[in-house]
Every structure is written in C-alpha cells, then in structure tokens.
Design a protein around this motif. Structure first.
Motif, PDB file in Angstrom:
ATOM      1  N   GLU A 193       0.594  -1.176   0.649  1.00  0.00           N
ATOM      2  CA  GLU A 193      -0.010  -0.227   0.246  1.00  0.00           C
ATOM      3  C   GLU A 193       0.470   1.370   0.390  1.00  0.00           C
ATOM      4  N   TRP A 194       2.162   0.879   0.720  1.00  0.00           N
ATOM      5  CA  TRP A 194       3.122   2.184   1.065  1.00  0.00           C
ATOM      6  C   TRP A 194       3.261   2.101  -0.688  1.00  0.00           C
ATOM      7  N   LEU A 195       4.142   1.675  -1.154  1.00  0.00           N
ATOM      8  CA  LEU A 195       4.272   1.465  -2.728  1.00  0.00           C
ATOM      9  C   LEU A 195       3.964   1.405  -3.991  1.00  0.00           C
ATOM     10  N   GLU A 196       2.078   1.595  -3.834  1.00  0.00           N
ATOM     11  CA  GLU A 196       1.106   1.473  -4.765  1.00  0.00           C
ATOM     12  C   GLU A 196       1.357   3.544  -4.095  1.00  0.00           C
ATOM     13  N   ASP A 197       1.193   3.954  -3.090  1.00  0.00           N
ATOM     14  CA  ASP A 197       0.720   5.659  -3.462  1.00  0.00           C
ATOM     15  C   ASP A 197       1.928   6.517  -3.278  1.00  0.00           C
ATOM     16  N   TYR A 198       3.192   5.653  -3.076  1.00  0.00           N
ATOM     17  CA  TYR A 198       4.832   5.859  -3.798  1.00  0.00           C
ATOM     18  C   TYR A 198       4.568   6.269  -4.841  1.00  0.00           C
ATOM     19  N   LEU A 199       4.133   5.558  -6.226  1.00  0.00           N
ATOM     20  CA  LEU A 199       4.199   5.406  -7.376  1.00  0.00           C
ATOM     21  C   LEU A 199       3.638   6.009  -7.833  1.00  0.00           C
ATOM     22  N   SER A 200       2.023   6.076  -7.146  1.00  0.00           N
ATOM     23  CA  SER A 200       1.264   6.707  -7.610  1.00  0.00           C
ATOM     24  C   SER A 200       1.553   8.287  -7.827  1.00  0.00           C
ATOM     25  N   LYS A 201       1.452   8.567  -6.487  1.00  0.00           N
ATOM     26  CA  LYS A 201       2.555  10.336  -6.849  1.00  0.00           C
ATOM     27  C   LYS A 201       3.582  10.661  -7.316  1.00  0.00           C
ATOM     28  N   ALA A 202       4.949   9.754  -7.425  1.00  0.00           N
ATOM     29  CA  ALA A 202       6.218  10.328  -7.973  1.00  0.00           C
ATOM     30  C   ALA A 202       6.092  10.694  -9.258  1.00  0.00           C
ATOM     31  N   ASN A 203       6.886  12.093  -9.043  1.00  0.00           N
ATOM     32  CA  ASN A 203       6.733  11.944 -11.153  1.00  0.00           C
ATOM     33  C   ASN A 203       8.389  11.503 -11.826  1.00  0.00           C
ATOM     34  N   LEU A 204       7.445  10.880 -11.982  1.00  0.00           N
ATOM     35  CA  LEU A 204       9.030   9.596 -13.066  1.00  0.00           C
ATOM     36  C   LEU A 204       8.033   8.751 -14.389  1.00  0.00           C
ATOM     37  N   ALA A 205       8.274   7.881 -15.154  1.00  0.00           N
ATOM     38  CA  ALA A 205       7.922   7.061 -15.857  1.00  0.00           C
ATOM     39  C   ALA A 205       7.703   5.854 -15.119  1.00  0.00           C
ATOM     40  N   ILE A 206       7.354   5.072 -15.637  1.00  0.00           N
ATOM     41  CA  ILE A 206       7.126   3.515 -14.982  1.00  0.00           C
ATOM     42  C   ILE A 206       6.903   2.932 -15.793  1.00  0.00           C
ATOM     43  N   MET A 208       5.708  -1.232 -15.484  1.00  0.00           N
ATOM     44  CA  MET A 208       5.784  -1.902 -14.920  1.00  0.00           C
ATOM     45  C   MET A 208       5.157  -4.103 -15.249  1.00  0.00           C
ATOM     46  N   VAL A 209       5.304  -4.679 -14.720  1.00  0.00           N
ATOM     47  CA  VAL A 209       4.820  -5.668 -14.822  1.00  0.00           C
ATOM     48  C   VAL A 209       4.635  -6.793 -13.412  1.00  0.00           C
ATOM     49  N   THR A 210       3.273  -6.670 -14.037  1.00  0.00           N
ATOM     50  CA  THR A 210       2.531  -6.831 -12.482  1.00  0.00           C
ATOM     51  C   THR A 210       0.955  -7.515 -12.902  1.00  0.00           C
ATOM     52  N   HIS A 211       0.174  -8.526 -11.743  1.00  0.00           N
ATOM     53  CA  HIS A 211      -0.561  -9.356 -12.100  1.00  0.00           C
ATOM     54  C   HIS A 211      -1.494  -8.815 -10.792  1.00  0.00           C
ATOM     55  N   ASP A 212      -0.436  -7.390 -10.008  1.00  0.00           N
ATOM     56  CA  ASP A 212      -1.750  -6.964  -8.201  1.00  0.00           C
ATOM     57  C   ASP A 212      -2.916  -5.618  -9.516  1.00  0.00           C
ATOM     58  N   ARG A 213      -4.118  -6.374  -8.646  1.00  0.00           N
ATOM     59  CA  ARG A 213      -5.299  -5.229  -9.717  1.00  0.00           C
ATOM     60  C   ARG A 213      -5.403  -4.075  -9.443  1.00  0.00           C
ATOM     61  N   TYR A 214      -4.901  -4.989  -7.404  1.00  0.00           N
ATOM     62  CA  TYR A 214      -5.309  -2.856  -7.231  1.00  0.00           C
ATOM     63  C   TYR A 214      -4.249  -2.089  -7.424  1.00  0.00           C
ATOM     64  N   PHE A 215      -3.280  -2.470  -7.589  1.00  0.00           N
ATOM     65  CA  PHE A 215      -2.080  -2.341  -8.183  1.00  0.00           C
ATOM     66  C   PHE A 215      -2.263  -1.011  -9.148  1.00  0.00           C
ATOM     67  N   LEU A 216      -2.310  -1.769 -10.294  1.00  0.00           N
ATOM     68  CA  LEU A 216      -2.737  -1.352 -11.269  1.00  0.00           C
ATOM     69  C   LEU A 216      -3.672  -0.439 -11.813  1.00  0.00           C
ATOM     70  N   GLU A 217      -4.623  -0.619 -11.295  1.00  0.00           N
ATOM     71  CA  GLU A 217      -5.928  -0.019 -10.879  1.00  0.00           C
ATOM     72  C   GLU A 217      -5.576   1.842 -10.346  1.00  0.00           C
ATOM     73  N   LYS A 218      -4.518   1.710  -9.531  1.00  0.00           N
ATOM     74  CA  LYS A 218      -4.005   3.184  -9.049  1.00  0.00           C
ATOM     75  C   LYS A 218      -3.007   3.495  -8.851  1.00  0.00           C
ATOM     76  N   VAL A 219      -2.410   2.531  -9.504  1.00  0.00           N
ATOM     77  CA  VAL A 219      -0.589   3.685 -10.216  1.00  0.00           C
ATOM     78  C   VAL A 219      -0.864   3.682 -11.799  1.00  0.00           C
ATOM     79  N   THR A 220      -1.343   2.803 -12.752  1.00  0.00           N
ATOM     80  CA  THR A 220      -0.700   3.171 -13.975  1.00  0.00           C
ATOM     81  C   THR A 220      -1.928   4.245 -14.648  1.00  0.00           C
ATOM     82  N   ASN A 221      -1.936   5.041 -15.637  1.00  0.00           N
ATOM     83  CA  ASN A 221      -2.211   5.016 -16.810  1.00  0.00           C
ATOM     84  C   ASN A 221      -2.556   4.744 -18.337  1.00  0.00           C
ATOM     85  N   GLN A 222      -2.144   3.775 -18.448  1.00  0.00           N
ATOM     86  CA  GLN A 222      -1.671   3.544 -19.960  1.00  0.00           C
ATOM     87  C   GLN A 222      -1.841   1.449 -19.730  1.00  0.00           C
ATOM     88  N   ILE A 223      -2.287   1.098 -20.215  1.00  0.00           N
ATOM     89  CA  ILE A 223      -1.756  -1.018 -20.058  1.00  0.00           C
ATOM     90  C   ILE A 223      -1.453  -1.417 -21.990  1.00  0.00           C
TER      91      ILE A 223
END
Length: 629
Positions: A193-206, A208-223
């Motif tokens: 949850e901390w990593l998810e919050d950090y990456l969603s707010k961080a000013n960087l490009a990402i 990532m390969v992940t299967h975590d659907r909550y993580f995908l929903e909150k962090v990514t803006n493209q798939i």
C-alpha cells in the motif's frame, strides 16, 4: 520528452515466437503496465530493454539524458556488502556524498576533534543541495520497506528481503524511468500500500509487469498487452483495459468470421481457374493468401479449466487447542484455539516475520508446536500450495512429472480424464507437454505447482502466496474455482483483490504470538483499522481517568516505531539548529561591517527560533510516551 523507444522488436526461443515486430514508446510522466499470459514474453522484453537479453531483431533507444533503474523479478546480489552499501554502491550522487561527509564530521566533532570550519562548510552545502530532505527520504524509504538493520550482509538475505533492497536501491537512485518486474511479490500488504501510494504520486515514468489488480488500477495510466506476439495499447487503467479488451476480442472474432466467409468464395474462384498459376490475377491470389492467414489464425488462448473434484469432508475437520510456538525468545503463536467449520474461507494477514508460514507448517504437520495440539478429522485431506517454488527435475518433461502422480484425474460431474487432458485444461497444450521443466517460465512453473496440489483432490486447501507470478487470466480462473470450492480454504496473499473476493474472515497476526479472528475481508479490516485510529485520536486524555472504560488498552500511550524514529530525528534537528544558531551569533558578535550579512544572519536566527519552538513542543509530547528514551 521521449524516454524509451522500442521499434520492430522480435524474439523467439527455438520454434516458439514470443513477439514479432512490436513497437511502442514511453514518454515523460507515463505510467505503463505490461500485461499478458504466462510465457508471453513480458520478463524477456524487460530484460532486452535493460540489455540483459538480446533481441533477434529490432532496435531499442533510451534517451541518454535520463536515468533508468530496473528491479528484477528475482533480484540477486553477490559479495559481502551490507544492505546500505548495496543500495548506494556505485552511486555518484553528490547529495549522498555530502550527507556521508557531514555525518563523519559530526562524529569527529563529538570525539573532540576541532573541525568547526569543515562542519560549517558541509552544513551550508547540505542546505544548498537540500540534503536534509534527501536524508529524511532515505530513512523513510528504508523504514517503509522494512529494512531497519542495514548492516546485514545481502548474501544472507531471503528472496523477499532482496526484493526490498532492490526496490529501495531503485527508488533512492531517483530515476526518470523506473522498470519494475512484479514489484509486489514477497511484500506484505502494508508495504504494498505504501509503494502503491508512492509510485502513484512520484514524478517519474514507469514500465512495470504486475498482476496486482488494485495496484494496476491506482498506479498506471496506460496498459500495454502482449498478446499472441503483438502489442495492444490501452490509454487508461485496469478497468478501462478490461472493457476495451473485450471489445477488441469481439471485433477480431467478427473480422475472422468475415475472413472465413470471404475465404470460401475466393477458394471457389481459385479452383475454377486454370491450374497454371501465371494465368490467374496475381493481386487476387496474394489477397487470397492473406485472407486465408487471417481466417485460420490460431490464438494462443490457453483457456484454463479448474473443475477437479474434492474428497468428501466429514463433520470433524481440524481442531486447534491452545497452540503455542516460539523460536528462542521470539513468540510466534501463543494460546491460539480454533475449530474449523465446513465452508470456512479464511485469510491470514500480518507483517513479514509474524509467524504466518510457521502457523501453516504446524497445521500441515511439517513443524511440531511447542504447546497445544492440532487434531485432523479422518476425512480431512490437506492440499498445501507453498510460497517457495517446488523443486522439479529440470530435465524431466512436463507430462512425465504429472504422470508420476496420477494416470487419470477425477473432474466435476464424476467423470475421469487422462493426465494429458488434465494438463490441457490447465493451460498446457499437447505440444508444450513434452517440454522440459527447465524451459518453463516462472508463471508456468507456479501453475504446474498448483496443478500438482489440485490433482490429489484435497478438501482442505492452504494457499501461501498463490498469486505470485500467475497471470491475470489464470488468477480469474483460480478465483472462480475457489469461489465454488466446497471444502475449507486458508489463503495467505498480498493480492488484496484476491483476498477481498474469496475470504469471509481473517486470522490477523498482530505480533508477540497474538492471533485475532476478524469477521470480514481485507478491505473491511483496513477500514476498521482506520476507524480505530480515528477513535483513538478522539479518546479522553489521561487527565480524565473516570471516563476511561475497563477495555481501554493499557498500552495506548506506548510509542510506535514511527514515533520513536520521529523523536530521534527531532533530537538531531534540534541539535543541528542550535549549533547553527550558535554559529550565527558568533558571526554577528565578530564585528563584521557587512550590513547585508548582519541582516541575513539576524533573519535566519529568527527563523531558527521559530522552528525550534515547534520542534521542542513536539519533543515534549513524544517524551511522555512509553518507550521513548
């Protein structure tokens, strides 16, 4: 600004094509998830981008003006370096060097060495580089990732600890582009949850390969989906991806049906023409071949069917009485009792090292308790899917591994199928069944491990991190199967979506051997925790003891780890500010004629006094807490 360009990239392993002529790019600020079935080539693509693997064809261009960091799916560190040395090994970060120099100078000063000029110079440089903020960030990142003892040698760390070190190293390198391969594997829920919050707010490009659907929903803006060797891009989060993927599949199915219809007509025309190929219209023959390819294009769907049966479960399932387990002075389970009921679906949550796996090992008889007992019913058949990957004979073929366990498999409805048919239903087509185990991807090996558990028809399933390395399609199928599983189910998982869908209540490992039974799923538990924290803030102070109930926790004023760290940091800040103030006062009294400097120093002293007043008030609040020294 473009950070990364992938152009016409192709990669095969023998006859197996992973992807062919794929192209995409990543621009500044884009946070992209790479998804696809196990074995589609996601991790291979990440390795090619980072230069670890070599592509068969195509080009990769990374902007030379940016910094790139990569977190491997299973990072490995060598040598005798400590965690701290590993994280900052090879770093040319000027800020980090100043921080190290400053701490060394402070240490020398405390030992009586005269180095006031050096300290003052470093202090000013710390201010110029805003190193105070960076030092705080280092402590926060290491703390949130559970890396408290940074003097440990990385060679002795577990897989989960190595993943945390790799994440800390990547984050603290302050990259412009961050590549992450399954970043949530081996992390506990709070860390995710901390990593998810950090990456969603961080000013960087990402990427990532992940299967975590909550993580995908909150962090990514493209798939980006890697499907049948091609790339499909979706401008949105996970929910948008599911919707548009379904639309794409419908369009493709319609186009393929049209192609089949056109193919039949063109086939009739081809057959009516003279046999000599040169007499036929070349453009129409070429179009016919293209239509044929489209009409009969095979999709690598790997549909998985989990329809195995479970043995009948009797009235007595498992009874736990006053269970206790310790290692040296560390208590993992203390006085825990529970009687399992038919249909129990229980999730287990708690920080790493709190005893979850130890509890499961005692339940399955792998480990014996120090106190209490566990009694299994006569009909209870446990299937245990362990977090550690099973060790298979790497040279054996997939089909031989399964054949050694069962020649036939019973499935729902009472019928039986061969082990080969069972493998096919589990997403391993006949052609792949003769593949050596060494050629399987990480996700395929985990799917085989799950197959080996279910093939024995258990009625009491224990799944310890079952979602690691499994693709989203497999997870969806597994969830459907477990949702209708007639036996008992225990799940330890960092996948919050998976837990929320399947469990009815939780065993919460609170530490020091305490296990509490919470009625609800993981999201319910987190909401309850937030409510409890809000209530604690509103509870009467210690000056109103008459209003406290008999159920008020005795340790309500005990300092948390975060508060202890804050107290240490405030001490350091107060000491540093007082030294700066003293230095400024000495400058003012030195008799300089530079009026602008005098004004600047006086203003700075006022600022310091204001900050000191706030810090000292907070210091007094914290000093009253139990455990603060």
């Amino acid at each position: 600004m473009n950070y990364l360009s992938v152009e016409n990239l192709s990669k095969s392993f023998g006859e197996r094509k992973l992807f062919q002529n794929i192209s995409f790019g990543i621009d500044q600020g884009q946070k992209i998830a790479l998804v696809g079935i196990n074995g589609a080539g996601k991790s291979t693509l990440m390795k090619i981008i980072m230069g670890i693997e070599v592509a068969d064809a195509g080009n990769i261009a990374i902007n030379q003006q940016i910094k790139v960091s990569y977190v491997h799916q299973n990072p490995v560190f060598t040598g005798n370096l400590t965690i701290y040395q590993t994280i900052f090994e090879g770093s040319k970060n000027e800020t980090l060097q100043v921080i190290e120099d400053y701490h060394k100078a402070m240490l020398d000063s405390e030992m009586g060495k005269e180095n006031g000029d050096i300290l003052q110079r470093l202090f000013e440089k710390m201010d110029t580089l805003q190193a105070w903020d960076y030092e705080y960030q280092i402590k926060e990142v290491l703390g949130k990732l559970g890396l408290h003892d940074t003097d440990l040698a990385v060679g002795n760390l577990s897989g989960g600890q190595r993943k945390r070190v790799a994440l800390a190293k990547a984050i603290l390198e302050k990259p412009d582009l961050l590549l992450l391969d399954e970043p949530t594997n081996h992390l506990d829920l709070e860390t995710i949850e901390w990593l998810e919050d950090y990456l969603s707010k961080a000013n960087l490009a990402i990427l990532m390969v992940t299967h975590d659907r909550y993580f995908l929903e909150k962090v990514t803006n493209q798939i980006i989906e890697l499907d049948n060797g091609s790339i499909h891009r979706y401008l949105g989060n996970y929910g948008y991806f599911l919707e548009k993927k379904a639309e794409r599949r419908e369009i493709e199915a319609t186009e393929q049906e049209k192609a089949k219809s056109l193919y039949k007509k063109e086939l009739e025309w081809i057959r009516r023409q003279p046999k000599a190929r040169g007499t036929k219209a070349k453009y129409r023959v070429d179009a016919f071949e293209e239509t044929k390819e489209k009409a009969f294009q095979k999709r690598e769907e790997r549909e998985i069917e989990l329809n195995v049966v479970s043995q009948r479960l009797g009235n007595k399932i498992i009874e736990i009485e006053s269970l206790g387990k310790s290692f040296d002075e560390k208590v993992l389970v203390k006085g825990f009792s529970y009687t399992f009921k038919k249909g129990d679906k229980i999730g287990i949550v708690g920080p790493n090292g709190s005893g979850k796996t130890t509890f499961l090992n005692m339940l399955t008889g792998i480990m014996q308790p120090d106190r209490g007992k566990i009694t299994l019913g006569q009909t209870t058949a446990i299937g245990y899917y362990r977090q550690e990957e099973d060790s298979f004979d790497e040279e054996k073929r997939l089909i031989d591994i399964v054949k050694d366990v069962a020649e036939v498999v019973s499935i729902a409805g009472g019928s039986t199928i061969t082990f080969s048919q069972f493998l096919t239903k589990f997403g391993f087509p006949p052609k792949q069944q003769h593949t050596p185990i060494s050629k399987l991807s990480g996700g395929e090996r985990r799917r085989l491990q799950l197959l080996m558990v279910l093939i024995k028809s258990p009625n009491f399933l224990i799944l310890d991190e079952p979602t690691n390395d499994l693709d989203i399609m497999t997870l969806n199928t597994l969830e459907e199967f477990l949702d209708n599983f007639p036996g008992c189910l225990i799940i330890v998982s960092h996948d919050r979506y998976f837990m929320d869908r399947l469990v009815d209540h939780l065993f919460v490992f609170e530490g020091e051997g305490i296990i509490k039974d919470f009625p609800g799923n993981y999201t319910d538990f987190r909401e309850w925790e937030k409510q409890q924290k809000s209530l604690q803030k509103e509870t009467p102070s210690a000056k109103e003891p008459a209003l406290l109930s008999s159920e008020t926790p005795l340790n309500k004023n005990k300092a948390s780890f975060k508060e202890k760290k804050e107290f240490e940091e405030i001490n350091q800040q107060i000491e540093t500010l007082n030294k700066e103030k003293k230095s400024l006062v000495e400058k003012i009294t030195s008799g300089t004629v530079d009026h602008q400097a005098l004004l600047d120093w006086s203003n700075r002293i006022q600022e310091i006094e204001g900050v000191l007043e706030e810090l000292e008030m907070r210091w007094l609040e914290l000093s009253e807490l139990d455990g603060i020294e």
